[in-house]
Design an enzyme around this catalytic site. Sequence first.
Site, PDB file in Angstrom:
ATOM      1  N   VAL A   1       0.946  -1.082  -0.076  1.00  0.00           N
ATOM      2  CA  VAL A   1       0.069  -0.019   0.012  1.00  0.00           C
ATOM      3  C   VAL A   1       0.923   1.117  -0.116  1.00  0.00           C
ATOM      4  CG1 VAL A   1      -1.782   1.397   1.321  1.00  0.00           C
ATOM      5  CG2 VAL A   1      -2.055  -1.252   1.142  1.00  0.00           C
TER       6      VAL A   1
ATOM      7  N   PRO B   1       8.881  -1.427  10.803  1.00  0.00           N
ATOM      8  CA  PRO B   1      10.183  -2.316  10.975  1.00  0.00           C
ATOM      9  C   PRO B   1      10.795  -2.769   9.766  1.00  0.00           C
ATOM     10  CG  PRO B   1       8.139  -2.922  12.273  1.00  0.00           C
ATOM     11  CD  PRO B   1       7.736  -1.967  11.273  1.00  0.00           C
TER      12      PRO B   1
ATOM     13  N   PRO C   1       2.986   4.435 -37.969  1.00  0.00           N
ATOM     14  CA  PRO C   1       3.144   3.816 -39.343  1.00  0.00           C
ATOM     15  C   PRO C   1       1.808   3.649 -40.084  1.00  0.00           C
ATOM     16  CG  PRO C   1       2.930   2.260 -37.657  1.00  0.00           C
ATOM     17  CD  PRO C   1       3.026   3.844 -36.913  1.00  0.00           C
TER      18      PRO C   1
ATOM     19  N   ASP D   1      -0.403  14.469 -44.255  1.00  0.00           N
ATOM     20  CA  ASP D   1       0.006  13.777 -45.205  1.00  0.00           C
ATOM     21  C   ASP D   1      -0.691  12.534 -45.537  1.00  0.00           C
ATOM     22  OD1 ASP D   1       2.348  15.433 -45.612  1.00  0.00           O
ATOM     23  OD2 ASP D   1       3.568  13.913 -44.329  1.00  0.00           O
TER      24      ASP D   1
ATOM     25  N   LYS E   1       1.761  13.916 -50.679  1.00  0.00           N
ATOM     26  CA  LYS E   1       2.636  13.799 -51.899  1.00  0.00           C
ATOM     27  C   LYS E   1       2.716  12.348 -52.385  1.00  0.00           C
ATOM     28  CE  LYS E   1       5.580  17.214 -49.250  1.00  0.00           C
ATOM     29  NZ  LYS E   1       6.879  17.499 -48.690  1.00  0.00           N
TER      30      LYS E   1
ATOM     31  N   GLY F   1       3.234  11.175 -41.191  1.00  0.00           N
ATOM     32  CA  GLY F   1       3.316   9.654 -41.168  1.00  0.00           C
ATOM     33  C   GLY F   1       4.681   9.115 -40.149  1.00  0.00           C
TER      34      GLY F   1
ATOM     35  N   MET G   1      11.320   4.413 -48.613  1.00  0.00           N
ATOM     36  CA  MET G   1      10.919   5.105 -49.787  1.00  0.00           C
ATOM     37  C   MET G   1      11.824   4.561 -50.908  1.00  0.00           C
ATOM     38  SD  MET G   1      10.629   8.943 -48.448  1.00  0.00           S
ATOM     39  CE  MET G   1      12.002   8.911 -47.695  1.00  0.00           C
TER      40      MET G   1
END
Length: 410
Positions: free
Chosen positions: A26, A46, A177, A200, A222, A253, A337
């Site tokens: 706790v 203790p 991604p 994008d 693009k 992205g 790419m």
Amino acid sequence: MAEHPAYPVGLRLTGRRVVVLGGGQVAQRRLPALLAAGADIRLVSPDATPSVEAMADAGEITWERRPYEEGDLADAWYALIATSDTAANAAASAEAERHRVWCVRSDDADRATAWTPATGHSEGVTVAVLTTDARGRDPRHTAAIRDAVVEGLRDGTLVAPHHRTRTAGVALVGGGPGDPDLITVRGRRLLAEADVVIADRLGPRDLLAELPPHVEVIDAAKIPYGRFMAQEAINNALIEHAEQGKAVVRLKGGDPFVFGRGMEEAQALAEAGIPCTVVPGISSSISVPGAAGIPVTHRGVAHEFTVVSGHVAPDDERSLVDWPSLAKLTGTLVILMGVDKIGKIAEALVAHGRSPETPVALVQEGTTAAQRRVDATLGTVAETVVAQEVKPPAVIVVGEVVGVGPHGTA
């Protein structure tokens, strides 16, 4: 006391004495929040868990290694009683009552003078949930409500309007991604608060459908060898809308600074005096291979991985990549790419020493419903891309890790 609901209040504990009795689980759960509140914490117990002991060793708390004694709560503003000794808990609770110290008891909430709410945090807001009916206290229910509210604030599904003037600016948000669930919680929240989103093609498109009707969405796609929005036009759009006092999100992205031209946009904003926030995103260079079952590193197989852009062929004078050196590496090569240039890239790697039998995987539309994986080797990848009609966006992985799956041999 049980007939009345608890009165919610926020305690300002900076520099004020808080006594914690018991160093078990706790205390381990509660101490971080008390430390964050700046409390002067005195632990009486203790023994303690390793994590609590580490806090004492670091000087974050003062630990008296003994059982509770009468008088321990005399100088306290707040007390957390969480020992395994019921009699000691009752005695400490009685002392707290005499000294008018608000006291939480982990063993008997009905005999406590204070309850700990289920709390969560999101961007400067603390959410605290208490059950109003003492007779029907259900910690799991309050925790579930807390989680729902905090998650809604974080992912933007629960948005409270800002009534104070916001500072105009732009957030460069890495959308990940492609899978909308892989954007960061901060990125999703900023999207929900945006007035303008400049997106994008490779960003998580599904998130755009969740935007309120008043949000202006500008397509900055693009498309290779097709229509595109020039970078200068994107920069100008960011500046123009920010100067109108709007909250602008540039949704990209992957990660803004991994072949995303994010720094060009940040520089343009800085020159225009526009505040800019960068929200990192999950890069496709790691996440897409992972989604296809390919680790970019693996014990005994690859101790390094290199990420390169393949948008310029090795024999192009504009290329900044040292392909001869890359061919000599034994680790993993991740190419972004590079679908239309992979033939020349493979030739260059083989010409400089990489085996034509080196495994290659192409992962198209990674993490989305359209994801597919095509395997080849450096010697066959050029013809495989044509035969299998592999199209961008696709992440290309070169190296022995391609053959390491859940039941791999390495």
